[in-house]
Design a protein around this motif. Structure first.
Motif, short mmCIF file in Angstrom:
data_model
loop_
_atom_site.label_atom_id
_atom_site.label_comp_id
_atom_site.label_asym_id
_atom_site.label_seq_id
_atom_site.Cartn_x
_atom_site.Cartn_y
_atom_site.Cartn_z
N ALA A 57 0.83 -1.21 0.00
CA ALA A 57 0.00 0.00 0.00
C ALA A 57 0.87 1.26 0.00
CB ALA A 57 -0.92 -0.01 1.22
N GLY A 58 1.98 1.24 0.72
CA GLY A 58 2.89 2.37 0.73
C GLY A 58 3.52 2.59 -0.63
N VAL A 60 2.20 1.69 -3.55
CA VAL A 60 1.16 2.19 -4.45
C VAL A 60 0.89 3.67 -4.19
CG1 VAL A 60 -1.30 2.01 -5.01
CG2 VAL A 60 0.10 -0.05 -4.84
N ALA A 61 0.86 4.06 -2.91
CA ALA A 61 0.63 5.48 -2.57
C ALA A 61 1.77 6.35 -3.10
CB ALA A 61 0.50 5.63 -1.06
N GLY A 62 2.99 5.88 -3.01
CA GLY A 62 4.12 6.65 -3.53
C GLY A 62 4.06 6.81 -5.03
N LEU A 64 1.33 6.71 -6.89
CA LEU A 64 0.22 7.61 -7.20
C LEU A 64 0.59 9.07 -6.93
CD1 LEU A 64 -2.87 5.61 -5.91
CD2 LEU A 64 -2.20 6.06 -8.26
N ALA A 65 1.34 9.32 -5.88
CA ALA A 65 1.75 10.69 -5.58
C ALA A 65 2.68 11.23 -6.67
CB ALA A 65 2.44 10.75 -4.22
N SER A 68 0.64 11.89 -9.85
CA SER A 68 -0.18 13.11 -9.80
C SER A 68 0.69 14.35 -9.99
CB SER A 68 -0.94 13.18 -8.48
OG SER A 68 -0.04 13.32 -7.40
#
Length: 105
Positions: A57-58, A60-62, A64-65, A68
């Protein structure tokens, strides 16, 4: 009255620095190395499923950030390009209109 008062040259005493001897430490011999040290990837397999899920999850969040941020930069470049092209077309029409106005006189 405004004349500076300097101290005499003999008032300066240089500082002397004397090194202190380092204390002697008795070292303990290191243990013998293991036959094969486990790798970091093998250590990930021994983690709990919750830890692996948190790592995924970390990651994937990185991603996505970063995506963006990249998309917003590209959008800013695109908006700037559109604004410049529209303003150049408007400027071209104004210049042509002024030329035609002066030709008619």
């Amino acid at each position: 009255m405004f004349k500076p008062q300097y101290p005499r040259p003999d008032t300066y005493a240089p500082a002397t620095i004397r090194p202190t001897p380092a204390p002697v430490e008795h070292s303990v011999p290191a243990p013998a190395p293991a036959a094969a040290a486990p790798s970091a990837v093998a250590g990930l397999g021994r983690q709990s499923p919750g830890t692996l899920l948190a790592l995924a999850a970390g990651g994937v969040a990185g991603v996505l950030a970063l995506a963006s941020v990249a998309v917003s930069l590209l959008l800013a470049v695109a908006v700037t390009a559109v604004a410049l092209s529209v303003s150049s077309v408007v400027l071209l029409f104004l210049v042509r209109a002024l030329r035609q106005e002066f030709k008619g006189r």
